[in-house]
Design a protein around this motif. Structure first.
Motif, PDB file in Angstrom:
ATOM      1  N   ARG A 159      36.306  14.997 105.295  1.00 31.57           N
ATOM      2  CA  ARG A 159      37.268  15.888 104.642  1.00 31.57           C
ATOM      3  C   ARG A 159      37.097  17.325 105.130  1.00 31.57           C
ATOM      4  NH1 ARG A 159      36.969  13.343  98.609  1.00 31.57           N
ATOM      5  NH2 ARG A 159      38.910  12.150  98.671  1.00 31.57           N
ATOM      6  N   LYS A 166      32.798  13.442 102.356  1.00 31.09           N
ATOM      7  CA  LYS A 166      32.863  14.914 102.291  1.00 31.09           C
ATOM      8  C   LYS A 166      32.860  15.519 103.685  1.00 31.09           C
ATOM      9  CE  LYS A 166      30.548  15.281  97.802  1.00 31.09           C
ATOM     10  NZ  LYS A 166      29.308  15.728  97.091  1.00 31.09           N
ATOM     11  N   LEU A 209      44.424  14.877 106.514  1.00 39.30           N
ATOM     12  CA  LEU A 209      43.605  15.055 105.311  1.00 39.30           C
ATOM     13  C   LEU A 209      44.243  14.342 104.122  1.00 39.30           C
ATOM     14  CD1 LEU A 209      41.219  16.310 103.827  1.00 39.30           C
ATOM     15  CD2 LEU A 209      42.578  18.397 103.521  1.00 39.30           C
ATOM     16  N   SER A 229      42.972  14.790  96.453  1.00 39.50           N
ATOM     17  CA  SER A 229      44.093  14.136  97.123  1.00 39.50           C
ATOM     18  C   SER A 229      45.410  14.781  96.710  1.00 39.50           C
ATOM     19  CB  SER A 229      44.119  12.643  96.786  1.00 39.50           C
ATOM     20  OG  SER A 229      43.009  11.984  97.351  1.00 39.50           O
ATOM     21  N   SER A 283      42.391  11.125 102.344  1.00 40.59           N
ATOM     22  CA  SER A 283      42.049  11.216 100.917  1.00 40.59           C
ATOM     23  C   SER A 283      42.809  10.200 100.083  1.00 40.59           C
ATOM     24  CB  SER A 283      42.339  12.634 100.396  1.00 40.59           C
ATOM     25  OG  SER A 283      41.455  13.569 100.961  1.00 40.59           O
TER      26      SER A 283
END
Length: 216
Positions: free
Chosen positions: A38, A35, A52, A106, A56
């Protein structure tokens, strides 16, 4: 007296690629660390969208680096532009075809990256240098990028690497289900022994001593 033949200059030995580096199995990331990374990547624009989506997707699919980097846009996106919830990937090392589930996180990251970069179905999903590159990112570039993410999130880059992404969800699933055969299929390994080694589950315990300790 014949002149002396000059001695050949000695070649300098090449420096090992891993000299001075901490090598070996890299730790998996915890859910909180995932987390955190991200959230760091989500604050960036441009190639941050790519990063990102790459991070993911790597966590979700548990693919080997080479297989992850050679994904095409059409591997994850339907003709109508929607992101698939599951994808099938043929492993480059000749292992079995693996099915991978993509989370909503994602899916959104991939959707934003593809739309922002203007990529076509036949383009590599994760290019190397710049969003317009026609070549996929190299494993070396990927490894360097993962290290940067780790540092930016405030963690020790010596503890984590590309394989950390592959191990993270696998260990999380194993902890929740205890089903090593299931994890083997998700990772695309040929046997349970290979999965155990990859996840660092080997034990040095004496089987007979363990057996005696669990008498019933």
């Amino acid at each position: 007296m014949a002149p002396k033949t000059p001695k050949k200059a000695r070649r300098k030995k090449g420096v090992a690629w891993n000299k001075g580096l901490k090598i070996g199995k890299k730790d998996a990331l915890t859910p909180d660390q995932v987390k955190r990374i991200r959230s760091v990547l989500a604050k960036r624009n441009g190639l941050g969208l790519r990063d990102l989506a790459l991070f993911s997707t790597g966590i979700d699919t548990m693919l080997r680096g080479q297989d992850l980097l050679e994904l095409l846009v059409r591997d994850v996106q339907d003709r109508n532009g929607s992101i698939r919830s599951t994808i099938k990937v043929s492993q480059k090392r000749g292992g079995p075809t693996v099915q991978c589930a993509l989370s909503k996180v994602s899916g959104k990251a991939l959707e934003r990256w593809i739309a922002n970069s203007g990529k076509r179905p036949g383009d590599y999903l994760f290019p190397g240098r710049g969003r317009t590159s026609k070549r996929p990112m190299t494993p070396r570039q990927f490894n360097r990028l993962v290290k940067l993410w780790i540092v930016d999130a405030g963690f020790d880059p010596g503890d984590y690497g590309v394989d950390s992404l592959r191990r993270t969800k696998a260990l999380h699933i194993l902890k929740g289900t205890g089903d090593l055969q299931l994890v083997r299929k998700l990772l695309g390994h040929a046997n349970v022994e290979g999965v155990s080694r990859f996840l660092g589950l080997e034990t040095n315990s004496d089987p007979l001593e363990v057996c005696r300790a669990f008498d019933i």
